[in-house]
Enzyme design. Structure first.
Site, PDB file in Angstrom:
ATOM      1  N   TYR A 120      17.748   0.238  16.716  1.00 57.03           N
ATOM      2  CA  TYR A 120      17.373  -0.678  15.639  1.00 57.03           C
ATOM      3  C   TYR A 120      17.590  -2.147  16.031  1.00 57.03           C
ATOM      4  O   TYR A 120      17.492  -3.035  15.210  1.00 57.03           O
ATOM      5  CB  TYR A 120      18.190  -0.311  14.393  1.00 57.03           C
ATOM      6  CG  TYR A 120      17.563  -0.755  13.087  1.00 57.03           C
ATOM      7  CD1 TYR A 120      16.474  -0.070  12.549  1.00 57.03           C
ATOM      8  CD2 TYR A 120      18.058  -1.855  12.396  1.00 57.03           C
ATOM      9  CE1 TYR A 120      15.904  -0.467  11.351  1.00 57.03           C
ATOM     10  CE2 TYR A 120      17.491  -2.263  11.186  1.00 57.03           C
ATOM     11  CZ  TYR A 120      16.418  -1.563  10.678  1.00 57.03           C
ATOM     12  OH  TYR A 120      15.849  -1.960   9.488  1.00 57.03           O
ATOM     13  N   GLY A 140       5.244   3.019   0.312  1.00 60.48           N
ATOM     14  CA  GLY A 140       6.699   2.882   0.369  1.00 60.48           C
ATOM     15  C   GLY A 140       7.308   1.927  -0.649  1.00 60.48           C
ATOM     16  O   GLY A 140       6.934   1.892  -1.822  1.00 60.48           O
ATOM     17  N   VAL A 149      -0.018 -10.191   7.747  1.00 64.76           N
ATOM     18  CA  VAL A 149       0.910 -11.298   7.460  1.00 64.76           C
ATOM     19  C   VAL A 149       1.494 -11.938   8.720  1.00 64.76           C
ATOM     20  O   VAL A 149       2.119 -12.991   8.645  1.00 64.76           O
ATOM     21  CB  VAL A 149       2.057 -10.870   6.495  1.00 64.76           C
ATOM     22  CG1 VAL A 149       1.528 -10.480   5.133  1.00 64.76           C
ATOM     23  CG2 VAL A 149       2.924  -9.778   7.104  1.00 64.76           C
ATOM     24  N   LYS A 202      15.743  -8.894  10.842  1.00 63.67           N
ATOM     25  CA  LYS A 202      16.261  -8.933   9.468  1.00 63.67           C
ATOM     26  C   LYS A 202      17.359  -9.994   9.335  1.00 63.67           C
ATOM     27  O   LYS A 202      17.476 -10.656   8.297  1.00 63.67           O
ATOM     28  CB  LYS A 202      16.784  -7.555   9.048  1.00 63.67           C
ATOM     29  CG  LYS A 202      15.696  -6.478   8.976  1.00 63.67           C
ATOM     30  CD  LYS A 202      14.576  -6.856   8.024  1.00 63.67           C
ATOM     31  CE  LYS A 202      13.579  -5.735   7.822  1.00 63.67           C
ATOM     32  NZ  LYS A 202      12.427  -6.133   7.005  1.00 63.67           N
ATOM     33  N   THR A 209      10.920   6.707   3.327  1.00 63.23           N
ATOM     34  CA  THR A 209       9.517   6.267   3.302  1.00 63.23           C
ATOM     35  C   THR A 209       8.874   6.680   4.630  1.00 63.23           C
ATOM     36  O   THR A 209       9.520   7.315   5.468  1.00 63.23           O
ATOM     37  CB  THR A 209       9.448   4.735   3.180  1.00 63.23           C
ATOM     38  OG1 THR A 209      10.111   4.186   4.332  1.00 63.23           O
ATOM     39  CG2 THR A 209      10.116   4.230   1.918  1.00 63.23           C
ATOM     40  N   SER A 254       0.828  -1.214   0.000  1.00 62.50           N
ATOM     41  CA  SER A 254       0.000   0.000   0.000  1.00 62.50           C
ATOM     42  C   SER A 254       0.856   1.255   0.000  1.00 62.50           C
ATOM     43  O   SER A 254       0.384   2.324  -0.388  1.00 62.50           O
ATOM     44  CB  SER A 254      -0.906   0.004   1.241  1.00 62.50           C
ATOM     45  OG  SER A 254      -0.158  -0.324   2.386  1.00 62.50           O
ATOM     46  N   SER A 290      -4.081   0.408   5.481  1.00 58.26           N
ATOM     47  CA  SER A 290      -4.256   1.518   4.523  1.00 58.26           C
ATOM     48  C   SER A 290      -5.042   1.091   3.283  1.00 58.26           C
ATOM     49  O   SER A 290      -4.470   0.975   2.191  1.00 58.26           O
ATOM     50  CB  SER A 290      -2.884   2.045   4.080  1.00 58.26           C
ATOM     51  OG  SER A 290      -2.068   2.305   5.171  1.00 58.26           O
ATOM     52  N   ASN A 340       7.621  -8.112   1.822  1.00 59.86           N
ATOM     53  CA  ASN A 340       8.120  -6.753   2.092  1.00 59.86           C
ATOM     54  C   ASN A 340       7.597  -6.181   3.403  1.00 59.86           C
ATOM     55  O   ASN A 340       8.293  -5.414   4.063  1.00 59.86           O
ATOM     56  CB  ASN A 340       7.687  -5.867   0.906  1.00 59.86           C
ATOM     57  CG  ASN A 340       7.787  -4.394   1.213  1.00 59.86           C
ATOM     58  OD1 ASN A 340       8.864  -3.815   1.153  1.00 59.86           O
ATOM     59  ND2 ASN A 340       6.650  -3.771   1.564  1.00 59.86           N
TER      60      ASN A 340
HETATM   61  N1  LIG Z   1      12.695   2.617   4.567  1.00 57.70           N
HETATM   62  C1  LIG Z   1      13.925   2.176   4.715  1.00 57.70           C
HETATM   63  O1  LIG Z   1      14.871   2.949   4.935  1.00 57.70           O
HETATM   64  C2  LIG Z   1      14.213   0.709   4.579  1.00 57.70           C
HETATM   65  C3  LIG Z   1      15.550   0.317   4.460  1.00 57.70           C
HETATM   66  C4  LIG Z   1      15.846  -1.042   4.325  1.00 57.70           C
HETATM   67  C5  LIG Z   1      14.839  -1.978   4.326  1.00 57.70           C
HETATM   68  N2  LIG Z   1      13.551  -1.577   4.471  1.00 57.70           N
HETATM   69  C6  LIG Z   1      12.519  -2.646   4.478  1.00 57.70           C
HETATM   70  O2  LIG Z   1      11.673  -2.484   3.347  1.00 57.70           O
HETATM   71  C7  LIG Z   1      10.356  -2.907   3.685  1.00 57.70           C
HETATM   72  C8  LIG Z   1       9.365  -1.774   3.433  1.00 57.70           C
HETATM   73  O3  LIG Z   1       9.747  -0.657   4.192  1.00 57.70           O
HETATM   74  P1  LIG Z   1       9.031   0.766   4.034  1.00 57.70           P
HETATM   75  O4  LIG Z   1       9.977   1.767   4.584  1.00 57.70           O
HETATM   76  O5  LIG Z   1       8.485   0.893   2.678  1.00 57.70           O
HETATM   77  O6  LIG Z   1       7.822   0.569   5.098  1.00 57.70           O
HETATM   78  P2  LIG Z   1       6.523   1.471   5.353  1.00 57.70           P
HETATM   79  O7  LIG Z   1       6.556   2.705   4.536  1.00 57.70           O
HETATM   80  O8  LIG Z   1       6.406   1.576   6.834  1.00 57.70           O
HETATM   81  O9  LIG Z   1       5.327   0.528   4.791  1.00 57.70           O
HETATM   82  C9  LIG Z   1       5.095  -0.691   5.444  1.00 57.70           C
HETATM   83  C10 LIG Z   1       4.142  -1.515   4.609  1.00 57.70           C
HETATM   84  O10 LIG Z   1       3.971  -2.787   5.262  1.00 57.70           O
HETATM   85  C11 LIG Z   1       2.594  -2.997   5.509  1.00 57.70           C
HETATM   86  N3  LIG Z   1       2.438  -3.791   6.727  1.00 57.70           N
HETATM   87  C12 LIG Z   1       2.930  -3.545   7.971  1.00 57.70           C
HETATM   88  N4  LIG Z   1       2.570  -4.523   8.803  1.00 57.70           N
HETATM   89  C13 LIG Z   1       1.834  -5.415   8.089  1.00 57.70           C
HETATM   90  C14 LIG Z   1       1.195  -6.638   8.389  1.00 57.70           C
HETATM   91  N5  LIG Z   1       1.230  -7.156   9.625  1.00 57.70           N
HETATM   92  N6  LIG Z   1       0.539  -7.287   7.393  1.00 57.70           N
HETATM   93  C15 LIG Z   1       0.490  -6.772   6.131  1.00 57.70           C
HETATM   94  N7  LIG Z   1       1.089  -5.612   5.786  1.00 57.70           N
HETATM   95  C16 LIG Z   1       1.742  -4.941   6.758  1.00 57.70           C
HETATM   96  C17 LIG Z   1       1.977  -1.624   5.600  1.00 57.70           C
HETATM   97  O11 LIG Z   1       0.579  -1.731   5.316  1.00 57.70           O
HETATM   98  P3  LIG Z   1      -0.484  -0.586   5.779  1.00 57.70           P
HETATM   99  O12 LIG Z   1      -0.177   0.615   4.903  1.00 57.70           O
HETATM  100  O13 LIG Z   1      -1.807  -1.180   5.483  1.00 57.70           O
HETATM  101  O14 LIG Z   1      -0.220  -0.304   7.220  1.00 57.70           O
HETATM  102  C18 LIG Z   1       2.769  -0.893   4.496  1.00 57.70           C
HETATM  103  O15 LIG Z   1       2.242  -1.195   3.227  1.00 57.70           O
HETATM  104  C19 LIG Z   1      10.411  -3.366   5.131  1.00 57.70           C
HETATM  105  O16 LIG Z   1      10.676  -4.758   5.162  1.00 57.70           O
HETATM  106  C20 LIG Z   1      11.597  -2.593   5.678  1.00 57.70           C
HETATM  107  O17 LIG Z   1      12.166  -3.194   6.820  1.00 57.70           O
HETATM  108  C21 LIG Z   1      13.206  -0.260   4.595  1.00 57.70           C
END
Ligand SMILES: NC(=O)c1ccc[n+]([C@@H]2O[C@H](COP(=O)([O-])OP(=O)(O)OC[C@H]3O[C@@H](n4cnc5c(N)ncnc54)[C@H](OP(=O)(O)O)[C@@H]3O)[C@@H](O)[C@H]2O)c1
Length: 254
Positions: A154, A17, A65, A161, A192, A15, A40, A91
């Site tokens: 973290y 990021g 999930v 992770k 994000t 939804s 969302s 993800n």
């Molecule tokens: N941002 C960074 O700097 C970064 C760096 C490295 C790795 N990552 C990894 O990349 C991935 C995405 O990160 P992001 O920053 O894009 O996260 P984000 O903006 O916080 O978005 C999180 C997403 O996960 C969904 N979500 C959370 N809990 C859930 C659950 N229990 N069941 C189903 N969906 C769920 C949320 O859905 P809703 O919108 O419905 O709540 C949203 O779509 C994660 O694994 C994160 O650890 C992020």
């Protein structure tokens, strides 16, 4: 050009990021792509609208999930509505930024269940579909540099992770011979929603930028989606159980 026409993809947490960028990138390349969210709904529907306007089939599925029942129902829905599954991007993640000394059993359980256990249940439930995929099926997990670097606040997410990366490697050993590739994208900081919740984000970002070896270029969700596209495509058929690091080289030097 990578052509995923005829492939079916599911991206958890798409939804917003990184997940939404991956879903759109796979759809641009031709894949029918299922969007998953937990809270969302309208954001997920907007992503699905964009996928549909690219001429691909899509659906929006609400599933937490971290709950095995939700995972199983979501995969059942994908099988009934799309007839198969070729690409699974795990993800969705949660965790919160706090010291380990302030981390409770509830925090630990929620993070482990969403960030690690979900992948195990997703692969278990999707296994019959992934095995039937024409060409090799692809499973991709989203990890971060915190799996092996100690970063402030973290500790909990970082340890989930590390576990996720290990599960992917062990799944590769168990099921790689059944026509399935499982790999990890380990990404640096991306701006994000979750990034904006990090207490010391600007300092961390400045530090990573100073160490980056690709000039001023910032890591974007599109960069990560491009890596997901590669790992979802036949170009990566010989890449198995690996972790692809996307951080402009920041983590390879002191
Ligand atoms: N941002 C960074 O700097 C970064 C760096 C490295 C790795 N990552 C990894 O990349 C991935 C995405 O990160 P992001 O920053 O894009 O996260 P984000 O903006 O916080 O978005 C999180 C997403 O996960 C969904 N979500 C959370 N809990 C859930 C659950 N229990 N069941 C189903 N969906 C769920 C949320 O859905 P809703 O919108 O419905 O709540 C949203 O779509 C994660 O694994 C994160 O650890 C992020």
């Amino acid at each position: 050009m990578i052509d995923l026409t005829g492939r079916v993809a599911l991206v958890t947490g798409s939804s917003r990021g990184i997940g939404s960028a991956c879903a759109l990138r796979l759809a641009e390349a031709g894949a029918d792509t299922v969007v998953n969210y937990v809270t969302s709904r309208s954001a997920a529907e907007e992503v699905a609208d964009q996928i549909q306007s690219l001429g691909r089939r899509t659906a929006v599925v609400k599933a937490d999930v971290s709950e095995q029942e939700d995972v199983v129902s979501m995969i059942d829905f994908v099988r009934e509505s799309f007839g198969g599954l070729d690409i699974l991007v795990s993800n969705a993640a949660t965790g919160g930024f706090r010291p380990l000394l302030a981390t409770t059993a509830q925090h630990f359980e929620a993070a482990m269940n969403t960030n690690v256990r979900a992948l195990m249940f997703l692969v278990q439930a999707a296994m019959p579909l992934l095995k039937r995929s024409e060409g090799r099926a692809k499973v991709i997990g989203l990890s971060s540099l915190g799996s092996h670097l100690a970063l402030p606040m973290y500790g909990l997410i970082g340890s989930t992770k590390a576990a996720l990366e290990s599960i992917i490697r062990h799944f590769a050993l168990e099921i790689g011979d059944h026509g399935i590739n499982l790999n990890v994208i380990q990404a640096g900081l991306v701006e994000t929603d979750s990034f904006h919740q990090m207490p010391n984000r600007e300092q961390l970002l400045a530090h990573r930028r100073a160490k980056s070896m690709v000039g001023d270029r910032r890591l974007t969700v599109r960069d990560i989606a491009d890596a997901a596209l590669y790992l979802a495509s036949p170009l990566s058929d010989m890449v198995q159980g690996q972790t692809l690091v996307l951080d402009g080289g920041a983590s390879i030097h002191a």
